[in-house]
Enzyme design. Sequence first.
Site, PDB file in Angstrom:
ATOM      1  N   HIS A 491       0.838  -1.207   0.000  1.00 49.83           N
ATOM      2  CA  HIS A 491       0.000   0.000   0.000  1.00 49.83           C
ATOM      3  C   HIS A 491       0.874   1.258   0.000  1.00 49.83           C
ATOM      4  O   HIS A 491       0.727   2.132  -0.868  1.00 49.83           O
ATOM      5  CB  HIS A 491      -0.912  -0.012   1.234  1.00 49.83           C
ATOM      6  CG  HIS A 491      -1.743   1.216   1.413  1.00 49.83           C
ATOM      7  ND1 HIS A 491      -3.072   1.261   1.106  1.00 49.83           N
ATOM      8  CD2 HIS A 491      -1.430   2.457   1.876  1.00 49.83           C
ATOM      9  CE1 HIS A 491      -3.551   2.466   1.363  1.00 49.83           C
ATOM     10  NE2 HIS A 491      -2.568   3.213   1.843  1.00 49.83           N
ATOM     11  N   GLU A 492       1.771   1.353   0.972  1.00 52.96           N
ATOM     12  CA  GLU A 492       2.607   2.552   1.071  1.00 52.96           C
ATOM     13  C   GLU A 492       3.529   2.682  -0.132  1.00 52.96           C
ATOM     14  O   GLU A 492       3.863   3.790  -0.564  1.00 52.96           O
ATOM     15  CB  GLU A 492       3.411   2.535   2.380  1.00 52.96           C
ATOM     16  CG  GLU A 492       2.576   2.548   3.646  1.00 52.96           C
ATOM     17  CD  GLU A 492       1.604   3.715   3.726  1.00 52.96           C
ATOM     18  OE1 GLU A 492       1.858   4.768   3.100  1.00 52.96           O
ATOM     19  OE2 GLU A 492       0.565   3.585   4.406  1.00 52.96           O
ATOM     20  N   HIS A 495       1.862   4.627  -2.778  1.00 50.08           N
ATOM     21  CA  HIS A 495       2.040   6.066  -2.574  1.00 50.08           C
ATOM     22  C   HIS A 495       3.417   6.511  -3.052  1.00 50.08           C
ATOM     23  O   HIS A 495       3.574   7.574  -3.655  1.00 50.08           O
ATOM     24  CB  HIS A 495       1.896   6.408  -1.088  1.00 50.08           C
ATOM     25  CG  HIS A 495       0.490   6.457  -0.588  1.00 50.08           C
ATOM     26  ND1 HIS A 495      -0.487   7.225  -1.179  1.00 50.08           N
ATOM     27  CD2 HIS A 495      -0.104   5.852   0.484  1.00 50.08           C
ATOM     28  CE1 HIS A 495      -1.627   7.088  -0.504  1.00 50.08           C
ATOM     29  NE2 HIS A 495      -1.419   6.261   0.498  1.00 50.08           N
ATOM     30  N   HIS A 498       3.574   6.910  -6.703  1.00 50.41           N
ATOM     31  CA  HIS A 498       2.920   8.172  -7.067  1.00 50.41           C
ATOM     32  C   HIS A 498       3.911   9.325  -6.925  1.00 50.41           C
ATOM     33  O   HIS A 498       4.043  10.176  -7.816  1.00 50.41           O
ATOM     34  CB  HIS A 498       1.697   8.390  -6.171  1.00 50.41           C
ATOM     35  CG  HIS A 498       0.829   9.530  -6.582  1.00 50.41           C
ATOM     36  ND1 HIS A 498      -0.184  10.000  -5.777  1.00 50.41           N
ATOM     37  CD2 HIS A 498       0.819  10.308  -7.690  1.00 50.41           C
ATOM     38  CE1 HIS A 498      -0.787  11.011  -6.389  1.00 50.41           C
ATOM     39  NE2 HIS A 498      -0.194  11.219  -7.542  1.00 50.41           N
TER      40      HIS A 498
END
Length: 698
Positions: A491-492, A495, A498
């Site tokens: 999940h992280e 990020h 991104h």
Amino acid sequence: MRKTITLMLLSALFVSGCQKKTENPFFSEYKTPFGVPPFDEIKLEHYVPAFEKGIEEHQKEIDAIVNNEAEPTFENTILALDKSGRLLTKVSRVFYSLNSAETSPEMQALAREIAPKVTAHYDNISLNEKLFERIKKVYENRNELGLDSLQLRTVEKYYEDFVRNGANLNDEDKAKLREINQKLSELRIKFGENLLAETNKNFLLVIDKPEDLEGLSQDIIDAAAIEAKNRGYEGKWVFTLQKPSMIPFLQYSKKRELREKLYMGYVTRGNHNDEFDNKAIILEIAKLRAQKAKLLGYETYNHYIISKNMAKTPEAVYSFLNKVMEPALKAAIRDREAMQAIIDREGGNFKLASWDWWYYAEKLKKEKYDLDEAELKPYFKLENVREGMFYVANKLYGLTFTKRTDLPIYHPEVEVFEVKDENDNHVGLLYLDYHPRPGKRVGAWCGRFRQQTYENGKRIPPIVNIVTNFTRPTETTPALLTWDEVETLFHEFGHALHGLFTDGPYDRIAGSVPRDMVELPSQINEHWASQPEVLKYYAKHYETGEPMPDELIEKIQKSSTFNQGFATVEYIAAAILDLDWHSFTEPKDVDVLEFEKQSMDRIKLIPEIYPRYRSTYFNHIVGGYASGYYVYLWAEVLDADAFNAFVETGDIFNREVAAKFRKHILSDGGNDDGMKQYLKFRGKEPSIEPLLKNRGLY
């Protein structure tokens, strides 16, 4: 003569020593590879002077814009504003990152000193009438200035920012807004300090009898022994409120009274009527935000925040959450009844309680799927999981990750990786910080030591950091992650991708997506963690090196929707609680615990489940997710649909789809409205059905 020379040398050394002492790393270009912060050189005494000089320089830049006698243009007003405040940004990114990951009482004191200065400074900019006049003039003439689409969006966003931050208020209301912002800044810091103390210092479950360890595996016991030794309880076992310590105890301990003690310690953080109590703070924050919203012309703080999101209105968010809550609550109740049946069969003379849920959920999972979390952990060695997420990024985007040991780090446990694209071009740097420490706040997050930006037409690559609180290694085993931790790392990392891929010449819009879209890059990345071909790559037994067997992978697939009723209900309960706290039409006094109870009663939350975050430790909404904790579920509608774009091609690593996702979401996501960017990628709007199906609620 010799004496004179000696005195001269001593004098020179003294002056040199003084000069060295006053050198501030923030005041010059970093001389490190890739321009990373020189963490080994940065001292506590450097921060306040750097903030003060950063504020001073930024104000001079703003004054230069305001005092420019030329007609306002994109270049002399908007672009000048966009590129201003470099030093302040430089020191802020280091200070606030480390104050979350590696704080101390001294650093917290600095935060309290710095916060009002920074808040006042940004208020001075937002409420600067002459600056707003120039921005407004560019905004009103934007269609006649020959601007391209990115310049137009940058102008519109800055204009919107200033209006939303009070530029149109009269002087009296501006003064009120300044006071509110100052108070909110101080309260946020105090809330966070209290929560850190409550989580890391003020509660320990100390066990001194071996029989009280019944049900726990050896790795859990070993970790508790190490924790005890580190805290001065050698020969005993210590469990903390950090999830890597707490959750395994709740899952496996046969001592129900100890499970209750530990869990209640967790859910009562900030609620002990002592110096660390957060009830008055969260109420004051809610009241101040209601006052702020009213000043700015909004019915509630929810309306103020959500109006700029994809959802647009609080009513739309409540409707969405209630739509998912109904099937989720039914699923949770079914699981509750199944777990109660296990208790009854075992002769337990009690009703399932909140502190029992994890223990009996493990039993139910074993009963339904013949799967135990303990079977999985040996295959999730931290380093292997990390290589698994790198493998996915390589297959999708051609990225490579090379560990660098020649770069400054802020803690010995931190790792740094250089990221390159398939043409061997430098993309950025990734810092990874895995394990709990007394100075690290709870949870997991992704930040930036440097955001991508453009200087003189050249892209300056980002420096991204991921911070987590994962299971530590013991003396006999490496760090073995739980499945939840595996998904969190993926999940992280979403990020991080991104941040690494964001590309745009204007800081205001580059990578700036609506709050309820910001979790799309992270949550879509979780999907790859559980794909069989990805598991085959990284899920290898830490002792034998053997890949996870097919039958275990199949069990993971079959159990993927297990306990999703609980997970969805506790999440939605917290999201509703957030919205309710920010639904005040005017400031009002309420009993915090009674307010929370009424909020949960309205959604018929069953007593066996607490909201994921209660009011007194809901740090998300004290920080940047106020009126926006719902965004994780909202973004799940997007990520479920977006992952289907890969599945529909029959190739989860389809490079053509990945290229579109990278361009329209990860790189150019801030270039247009969120749904417009999503449509460029997907070609159609998403529906809620894939979300419900993924969670087993459809």
